[in-house]
Design a protein around this motif. Structure first.
Motif, PDB file in Angstrom:
ATOM      1  N   VAL A  33       0.825  -1.206   0.000  1.00 27.67           N
ATOM      2  CA  VAL A  33       0.000   0.000   0.000  1.00 27.67           C
ATOM      3  C   VAL A  33       0.861   1.259   0.000  1.00 27.67           C
ATOM      4  O   VAL A  33       0.547   2.248  -0.677  1.00 27.67           O
ATOM      5  N   TRP A  34       1.930   1.235   0.752  1.00 27.04           N
ATOM      6  CA  TRP A  34       2.744   2.412   1.038  1.00 27.04           C
ATOM      7  C   TRP A  34       3.162   3.227  -0.187  1.00 27.04           C
ATOM      8  O   TRP A  34       2.978   4.452  -0.214  1.00 27.04           O
ATOM      9  N   PRO A  35       3.722   2.611  -1.250  1.00 30.56           N
ATOM     10  CA  PRO A  35       4.174   3.430  -2.393  1.00 30.56           C
ATOM     11  C   PRO A  35       3.050   4.223  -3.044  1.00 30.56           C
ATOM     12  O   PRO A  35       3.266   5.357  -3.478  1.00 30.56           O
ATOM     13  N   LEU A  36       1.863   3.660  -3.109  1.00 35.53           N
ATOM     14  CA  LEU A  36       0.744   4.375  -3.730  1.00 35.53           C
ATOM     15  C   LEU A  36       0.292   5.561  -2.890  1.00 35.53           C
ATOM     16  O   LEU A  36      -0.263   6.521  -3.413  1.00 35.53           O
ATOM     17  N   LEU A  37       0.535   5.501  -1.597  1.00 33.22           N
ATOM     18  CA  LEU A  37       0.173   6.605  -0.708  1.00 33.22           C
ATOM     19  C   LEU A  37       1.232   7.703  -0.721  1.00 33.22           C
ATOM     20  O   LEU A  37       0.911   8.883  -0.810  1.00 33.22           O
ATOM     21  N   VAL A  38       2.489   7.347  -0.634  1.00 36.14           N
ATOM     22  CA  VAL A  38       3.532   8.372  -0.472  1.00 36.14           C
ATOM     23  C   VAL A  38       4.074   8.923  -1.784  1.00 36.14           C
ATOM     24  O   VAL A  38       4.807   9.905  -1.766  1.00 36.14           O
ATOM     25  N   GLU A  39       3.704   8.336  -2.906  1.00 40.00           N
ATOM     26  CA  GLU A  39       4.023   8.923  -4.201  1.00 40.00           C
ATOM     27  C   GLU A  39       2.803   9.751  -4.603  1.00 40.00           C
ATOM     28  O   GLU A  39       1.936   9.303  -5.352  1.00 40.00           O
ATOM     29  N   ALA A  40       2.751  10.961  -4.090  1.00 43.43           N
ATOM     30  CA  ALA A  40       1.550  11.796  -4.161  1.00 43.43           C
ATOM     31  C   ALA A  40       1.068  12.056  -5.580  1.00 43.43           C
ATOM     32  O   ALA A  40      -0.136  12.235  -5.800  1.00 43.43           O
ATOM     33  N   GLN A  41       1.947  12.080  -6.544  1.00 47.46           N
ATOM     34  CA  GLN A  41       1.513  12.334  -7.911  1.00 47.46           C
ATOM     35  C   GLN A  41       0.657  11.186  -8.459  1.00 47.46           C
ATOM     36  O   GLN A  41      -0.004  11.353  -9.476  1.00 47.46           O
ATOM     37  N   ARG A  42       0.622  10.064  -7.766  1.00 47.59           N
ATOM     38  CA  ARG A  42      -0.230   8.940  -8.170  1.00 47.59           C
ATOM     39  C   ARG A  42      -1.666   9.097  -7.654  1.00 47.59           C
ATOM     40  O   ARG A  42      -2.565   8.413  -8.128  1.00 47.59           O
ATOM     41  N   TRP A  43      -1.889   9.993  -6.687  1.00 49.74           N
ATOM     42  CA  TRP A  43      -3.226  10.122  -6.088  1.00 49.74           C
ATOM     43  C   TRP A  43      -4.333  10.313  -7.116  1.00 49.74           C
ATOM     44  O   TRP A  43      -5.355   9.635  -7.043  1.00 49.74           O
ATOM     45  N   ASN A  49     -10.775  13.193  -6.219  1.00 50.10           N
ATOM     46  CA  ASN A  49     -10.843  14.474  -5.520  1.00 50.10           C
ATOM     47  C   ASN A  49      -9.458  15.081  -5.273  1.00 50.10           C
ATOM     48  O   ASN A  49      -9.294  15.934  -4.416  1.00 50.10           O
ATOM     49  N   SER A  50      -8.471  14.622  -6.005  1.00 50.56           N
ATOM     50  CA  SER A  50      -7.137  15.237  -5.927  1.00 50.56           C
ATOM     51  C   SER A  50      -6.673  15.567  -7.336  1.00 50.56           C
ATOM     52  O   SER A  50      -6.966  14.830  -8.279  1.00 50.56           O
ATOM     53  N   ALA A  51      -5.964  16.667  -7.445  1.00 49.39           N
ATOM     54  CA  ALA A  51      -5.516  17.099  -8.771  1.00 49.39           C
ATOM     55  C   ALA A  51      -4.277  17.972  -8.654  1.00 49.39           C
ATOM     56  O   ALA A  51      -3.994  18.533  -7.593  1.00 49.39           O
ATOM     57  N   ASN A  52      -3.560  18.069  -9.750  1.00 47.76           N
ATOM     58  CA  ASN A  52      -2.423  18.992  -9.895  1.00 47.76           C
ATOM     59  C   ASN A  52      -1.395  18.868  -8.781  1.00 47.76           C
ATOM     60  O   ASN A  52      -0.899  19.872  -8.266  1.00 47.76           O
ATOM     61  N   VAL A  53      -1.051  17.652  -8.429  1.00 39.47           N
ATOM     62  CA  VAL A  53      -0.041  17.421  -7.392  1.00 39.47           C
ATOM     63  C   VAL A  53       1.327  17.780  -7.955  1.00 39.47           C
ATOM     64  O   VAL A  53       1.693  17.354  -9.051  1.00 39.47           O
ATOM     65  N   ARG A  54       2.062  18.587  -7.189  1.00 37.81           N
ATOM     66  CA  ARG A  54       3.426  18.906  -7.591  1.00 37.81           C
ATOM     67  C   ARG A  54       4.252  19.226  -6.345  1.00 37.81           C
ATOM     68  O   ARG A  54       3.724  19.677  -5.344  1.00 37.81           O
ATOM     69  N   PHE A  55       5.535  18.987  -6.486  1.00 38.06           N
ATOM     70  CA  PHE A  55       6.441  19.230  -5.372  1.00 38.06           C
ATOM     71  C   PHE A  55       7.064  20.601  -5.514  1.00 38.06           C
ATOM     72  O   PHE A  55       7.507  20.980  -6.595  1.00 38.06           O
ATOM     73  N   ARG A  56       7.095  21.340  -4.423  1.00 36.09           N
ATOM     74  CA  ARG A  56       7.592  22.715  -4.445  1.00 36.09           C
ATOM     75  C   ARG A  56       9.098  22.778  -4.637  1.00 36.09           C
ATOM     76  O   ARG A  56       9.606  23.695  -5.242  1.00 36.09           O
ATOM     77  N   ASP A  57       9.806  21.826  -4.119  1.00 38.59           N
ATOM     78  CA  ASP A  57      11.260  21.856  -4.197  1.00 38.59           C
ATOM     79  C   ASP A  57      11.771  21.270  -5.510  1.00 38.59           C
ATOM     80  O   ASP A  57      12.951  21.367  -5.799  1.00 38.59           O
ATOM     81  N   GLY A  58      10.875  20.645  -6.279  1.00 37.90           N
ATOM     82  CA  GLY A  58      11.276  20.042  -7.535  1.00 37.90           C
ATOM     83  C   GLY A  58      12.279  18.932  -7.394  1.00 37.90           C
ATOM     84  O   GLY A  58      13.022  18.625  -8.319  1.00 37.90           O
ATOM     85  N   ASP A  59      12.307  18.317  -6.211  1.00 34.33           N
ATOM     86  CA  ASP A  59      13.363  17.329  -5.959  1.00 34.33           C
ATOM     87  C   ASP A  59      12.807  15.973  -5.526  1.00 34.33           C
ATOM     88  O   ASP A  59      13.223  15.410  -4.535  1.00 34.33           O
ATOM     89  N   GLY A  60      11.871  15.456  -6.263  1.00 39.37           N
ATOM     90  CA  GLY A  60      11.432  14.113  -5.930  1.00 39.37           C
ATOM     91  C   GLY A  60       9.971  13.888  -6.197  1.00 39.37           C
ATOM     92  O   GLY A  60       9.233  14.801  -6.577  1.00 39.37           O
ATOM     93  N   VAL A  61       9.570  12.659  -6.003  1.00 38.99           N
ATOM     94  CA  VAL A  61       8.182  12.275  -6.225  1.00 38.99           C
ATOM     95  C   VAL A  61       7.562  11.642  -4.989  1.00 38.99           C
ATOM     96  O   VAL A  61       6.400  11.277  -5.010  1.00 38.99           O
ATOM     97  N   THR A  62       8.336  11.493  -3.943  1.00 33.28           N
ATOM     98  CA  THR A  62       7.862  10.801  -2.751  1.00 33.28           C
ATOM     99  C   THR A  62       7.772  11.761  -1.570  1.00 33.28           C
ATOM    100  O   THR A  62       8.652  12.589  -1.371  1.00 33.28           O
ATOM    101  N   LEU A  63       6.703  11.612  -0.820  1.00 35.20           N
ATOM    102  CA  LEU A  63       6.590  12.378   0.421  1.00 35.20           C
ATOM    103  C   LEU A  63       7.661  11.898   1.392  1.00 35.20           C
ATOM    104  O   LEU A  63       7.821  10.695   1.593  1.00 35.20           O
ATOM    105  N   ILE A  64       8.398  12.824   1.943  1.00 36.54           N
ATOM    106  CA  ILE A  64       9.364  12.538   3.001  1.00 36.54           C
ATOM    107  C   ILE A  64       9.295  13.696   3.985  1.00 36.54           C
ATOM    108  O   ILE A  64       8.789  14.769   3.658  1.00 36.54           O
ATOM    109  N   ASN A  65       9.811  13.483   5.166  1.00 39.45           N
ATOM    110  CA  ASN A  65       9.743  14.506   6.206  1.00 39.45           C
ATOM    111  C   ASN A  65      10.364  15.812   5.721  1.00 39.45           C
ATOM    112  O   ASN A  65      11.457  15.832   5.173  1.00 39.45           O
ATOM    113  N   GLY A  66       9.616  16.895   5.890  1.00 40.37           N
ATOM    114  CA  GLY A  66      10.087  18.222   5.512  1.00 40.37           C
ATOM    115  C   GLY A  66       9.787  18.637   4.087  1.00 40.37           C
ATOM    116  O   GLY A  66       9.951  19.808   3.740  1.00 40.37           O
ATOM    117  N   ARG A  67       9.341  17.721   3.242  1.00 40.39           N
ATOM    118  CA  ARG A  67       9.108  18.049   1.828  1.00 40.39           C
ATOM    119  C   ARG A  67       7.831  18.867   1.662  1.00 40.39           C
ATOM    120  O   ARG A  67       6.806  18.575   2.242  1.00 40.39           O
TER     121      ARG A  67
END
Length: 180
Positions: A33-43, A49-67
């Motif tokens: 289950v975990w990868p589908l949850l923490v790879e937010a662009q897959r939501w 009910n989720s759209a336009n997911v993007r990372f502000r730091d432009g440095d990854g695709v996975t949720l991690i602490n501080g991102r």
């Protein structure tokens, strides 16, 4: 079973809105289950009910602490920062949580949320997925009064989509074509 760990200023019962959703299913494990949850662009692929997911730091695709990341949900443009992250292990549940906000500080229409997830293996080849959110601000007060409750219904859709997507991923390539 484990519980969500709340920051002091987002403890349920002391905020303007709270919702809790949970599923327990057999045949899946936290690691699936975990990868589908923490790879937010897959939501958006499993949660409408989720759209336009993007990372502000432009440095990854996975949720991690501080991102920092951004997404749109419930008609809100949400800026968010991951404030808790621990992948599941054989002995401990996976935990991910973010502080999200829509609007400027001190704006009376600002919404602040703490959204937390817990993914844990249970006996008998089962997995438990718990998601809870507390909210503060005028929009939260409005959401708390809405019937049917959009937060409860929306997060249940998220859980059901996550389970379905995990089952598809587990089935392997070609399985999706069999369903069409």
């Amino acid at each position: 079973m484990h519980a969500i760990e709340w920051p002091a200023d987002f403890v349920p019962g002391f905020t303007d809105n709270f919702c809790s959703n949970e599923v327990i299913v057999a045949g899946l494990c936290a690691a699936e289950v975990w990868p589908l949850l923490v790879e937010a662009q897959r939501w958006p692929s499993y949660y409408a009910n989720s759209a336009n997911v993007r990372f502000r730091d432009g440095d990854g695709v996975t949720l991690i602490n501080g991102r920092r990341f951004y997404f749109e949900t419930f008609d809100f443009p949400v800026e968010a920062k991951v404030v808790e992250y621990a992948a599941p292990t054989a002995k401990s549940p996976g935990r991910v949580a973010w502080h999200g906000w829509a609007g400027e500080e001190r704006d009376p229409t600002r919404l602040d949320v703490h959204h937390a997830w817990l993914v844990e293996n249970l006996s008998g080849g089962r997995v438990r997925i718990l998601t809870q959110e507390t909210q503060k601000g005028a929009p939260a007060r409005d959401l708390a009064k809405a019937k049917p409750n959009p937060m409860i219904n929306g997060h249940q859709d998220w859980l059901e989509g996550l389970i379905a997507a995990t089952r598809l991923a587990k089935a392997g390539p070609g399985y999706r074509e069999l369903l069409v």
